[in-house]
Design an enzyme around this catalytic site. Structure first.
Site, PDB file in Angstrom:
ATOM      1  CE1 TYR A  24       2.215  -6.163   6.769  1.00 62.75           C
ATOM      2  CE2 TYR A  24       2.613  -8.363   5.900  1.00 62.75           C
ATOM      3  CZ  TYR A  24       2.591  -7.004   5.729  1.00 62.75           C
ATOM      4  OH  TYR A  24       2.950  -6.459   4.516  1.00 62.75           O
ATOM      5  CD  GLU A  84       4.158 -11.177   3.031  1.00 62.96           C
ATOM      6  OE1 GLU A  84       4.503 -10.939   4.202  1.00 62.96           O
ATOM      7  OE2 GLU A  84       3.799 -10.283   2.228  1.00 62.96           O
ATOM      8  CG  ASP A 132      -3.107  -4.390  -2.185  1.00 63.96           C
ATOM      9  OD1 ASP A 132      -1.989  -4.385  -1.633  1.00 63.96           O
ATOM     10  OD2 ASP A 132      -3.907  -5.339  -2.118  1.00 63.96           O
TER      11      ASP A 132
END
Lengths: 270, 388
Positions: A182, A57, A68
């Site tokens: 995912y 990735e 994040d």
């Protein structure tokens, strides 16, 4: 006679089949392109593969990475300070795919892709052999323009699902997933955690009930023990912040990353 | 499509938050259909916020700017000193109704943080406010006010240390604590349903003002002007006038040191289409789609995006958007203080600064309604520094 290059989805399927054949979890490693510096990205991506990573990735840095945690935020800031663009990320992908024929995905936020132009991006991603993209701020409600550009190019757009996703939404969306699914292991932002979320098994089970492609768990996974605990539960794991930490703290960065990834891969063998 | 304003709006969010915005939309629609919620909101707006706010006929300001009439909608007189309280109290009521005991908010100038802290104190909710450390320095009195009101203020050190980074951090908190936490977003930005919900709560400004102007003048104003950062006071003012095709709507963005300098926060005048904080709108970005740093003397306008409904009003030509500089806002700050005895916040000082441009462009025979969105106490130090 020439053989057509595999599409992104084919590269992804091949990687999971290989891991399954070796009776282990597939391992996807996230690295922000251009962290800690522009020149070291190529070597770090190869070190991850040498350590046994099945998928890469490549993090496309963004100025406002709101999903994040501190580690990836910092890596994004450094990468942007190093002048990294989406074009650079495509170039890194092109290089590693040409050399190692691996599934390389670009992971980031919607705006840089939109600004680049989705059709332009899809064409260049296909030419570079990019297997897919993972866009963390692009839920199903907003993904149609991306799919319209990427699907004809054979570039997968990877769906993310979270523990908060209700069953009816999973039933509606998961069967349409391309490449792999995912699963976000926890309710929160990226970043290494000491322990896995408390109800990972329940969540993954809810997703798998509808899944037709491999299921990968990410967010928070940071050590071999986490991977070992997931054997038999998922098809693969995605590790980002802990990989960046392994790079940040090392003197011989490729060697440290290689060893870190090998530990994860070995822990996934059953 | 729901949550869209033309090509703008949407829900560009991590999947984790998608159920939360769906739950929020459902709860919001149910609340607005419930007479008990409406009665609670009306009572708090009247008894606690101090609504309706007055309309001031600013005759000396009109003379100074050469306009026939300048009418000031006095949101500076609302409790806590700005329009932000209208949405904060509405959303805090909603949070309570949804059973969310914990509220997170972002703030730039501190006005939304203060309003959120006050509304949470009133309703017995826990309040955490994220604020860029650069803004904490610029708006120290508001940091102290929030703390007095029982809120926890968390400084944000990432990025540009201003409003956009405070929004990022508030969203990260929300993602992490989504089951227990209500995100009390301060402007008409962000993912659906926020732009609609914040507009609805703020539209009390325009409803009152439209009736007050008609009572005073027996007609509608010719021009309605408001400052635009994220754009909540402006959309709250504009909404009542959008059907009145003859009424010119004018949003004033922060021109900073001038559009050509690049040091500004004018997302419509100087920006392009992009996605920021969950919505597709006009944003300030570079060629690679990275969000640009902004500059404005006014912390409340110092944001690189704008509400999606404004982007649509601009695209459709229903409202026009201009930018006024720091220097022009400072002059207007002084002008309003001296002519009317009203010290405005630096945000609406940008709207005041536009009055002479309106006269130049459209003539003197105009009745102009201005949204005076907040008072200037919080800005005294900034202005003293700037005038030094």
């Amino acid at each position: 006679m020439t053989v057509a290059a595999p599409t992104g989805t084919e590269r992804i399927a091949r990687a999971f089949a290989r891991a399954r054949g070796e009776r282990r979890l597939a391992v996807a490693i996230y690295l922000t392109v251009g962290y800690p510096d522009r020149a070291s990205t190529a070597a770090l991506l190869r070190a991850a593969l040498d350590g046994g990573a099945d998928l890469l990735e490549l993090g496309v840095p963004f100025s406002d990475p709101l999903a994040d945690g501190a580690t990836v935020q910092r890596a994004n800031e450094v990468a942007l300070a190093n002048g990294i663009t989406l074009e650079d990320c495509l170039a890194e992908a092109r290089g590693v795919v040409a050399e190692r024929d691996v599934p390389a995905l670009l992971m980031g936020y919607a705006n840089p892709f939109l600004r680049y132009g989705l059709d332009r991006f899809a064409g260049e991603a296909r030419a570079a052999g990019v297997a897919g993209i993972i866009d963390v701020d692009l839920p199903a409600e907003e993904s149609a323009p991306f799919d319209a550009a990427l699907e004809p190019a054979g570039v997968a757009r990877i769906d993310l699902y979270a523990p908060t996703t209700p069953d009816d939404r999973l039933a509606r969306l998961v069967p349409r997933a391309r490449g792999f699914i995912y699963c976000v292991s926890l309710t929160g932002v990226t970043g290494a955690r000491r322990a896995l979320g408390s109800d990972v098994a329940g969540f993954v089970g809810r997703v798998k009930a509808h899944a037709r492609v491999p299921v990968v768990l990410g967010f928070g996974i940071s050590e071999p023990a986490h991977v070992a605990a997931l054997r038999g539960l998922v098809d693969g794991v995605a590790v980002g912040s802990a990989a960046i930490d392994a790079v940040t703290n090392a003197t011989d960065r490729p060697a440290a990353l290689r060893a870190f990834v090998r530990g994860l891969v070995d822990a996934g063998r059953s | 499509m729901k949550g869209r304003f033309g090509e703008f709006g949407g829900q560009y969010l991590p999947e984790t938050l998608m159920p939360a915005v769906a739950e929020l939309e459902e709860a919001y629609l149910a609340a607005r259909a419930d007479p008990a919620f409406e009665a609670d909101l009306a009572r708090l707006l009247h008894d606690w916020v101090g609504r309706p706010t007055p309309l001031t006929d600013a005759t000396r300001l009109a003379a100074a700017t050469g306009l026939r009439r300048v009418l000031l909608k006095r949101e500076d007189l609302a409790h806590t000193g700005a329009h932000k309280i209208n949405s904060a109290v509405g959303q805090a009521l909603l949070a309570k109704r949804m059973g969310k005991q914990r509220v997170v908010a972002e703030t730039g100038a501190g006005q939304h943080g203060v309003a959120s802290a006050a509304a949470c104190a009133l309703l017995g909710l826990d309040c955490v406010v994220y604020m860029g450390t650069e803004d904490m320095r610029r708006q120290a009195p508001n940091v102290f006010r929030m703390k007095l009101l029982g809120a926890e203020v968390r400084g944000v050190e990432s990025g540009t240390k201003t409003l956009k980074d405070a929004v990022n951090e508030a969203i990260r908190d929300w993602v992490t604590n989504v089951r227990s936490t209500y995100y009390l977003l301060g402007s008409a930005i962000g993912p659906h349903p926020y732009p609609t919900m914040v507009r609805d709560f703020q539209s009390v400004i325009g409803r009152e003002a439209r009736a007050q102007v008609q009572t005073l003048l027996g007609r509608l104003p010719d021009v309605v002007v408001a400052c635009v950062g994220g754009g909540s006071n402006a959309i709250g003012m504009f909404t009542a006038f959008i059907p009145d095709a003859a009424v010119r709507l004018r949003g004033v963005e922060a021109g900073g040191k001038g559009i050509e300098s690049g040091a500004h926060a004018a997302s419509i005048v100087g920006g392009s289409v992009g996605v920021l904080h969950g919505t597709r709108s006009m944003v300030l970005q570079d060629d690679d789609g990275q969000i640009r740093g902004t500059h404005s003397i006014s912390a409340g306008l110092d944001y690189p995006g704008v509400g999606p409904e404004h982007a649509d009003l601009a695209a459709r030509g229903r409202a026009e958007y201009v930018a006024r500089t720091d220097a022009e806002a400072l002059d207007a700050f002084a002008l309003l203080s001296r002519t009317e005895g009203i010290i405005p916040a630096l945000e609406p000082a940008h709207a005041i600064a536009d009055l002479s441009f309106i006269r130049e462009r459209y003539g003197a025979a105009l009745d102009v309604l201005v949204c005076l969105s907040g008072r200037g106490d919080k800005d005294l130090e900034t202005v003293m520094d700037a005038l030094r």
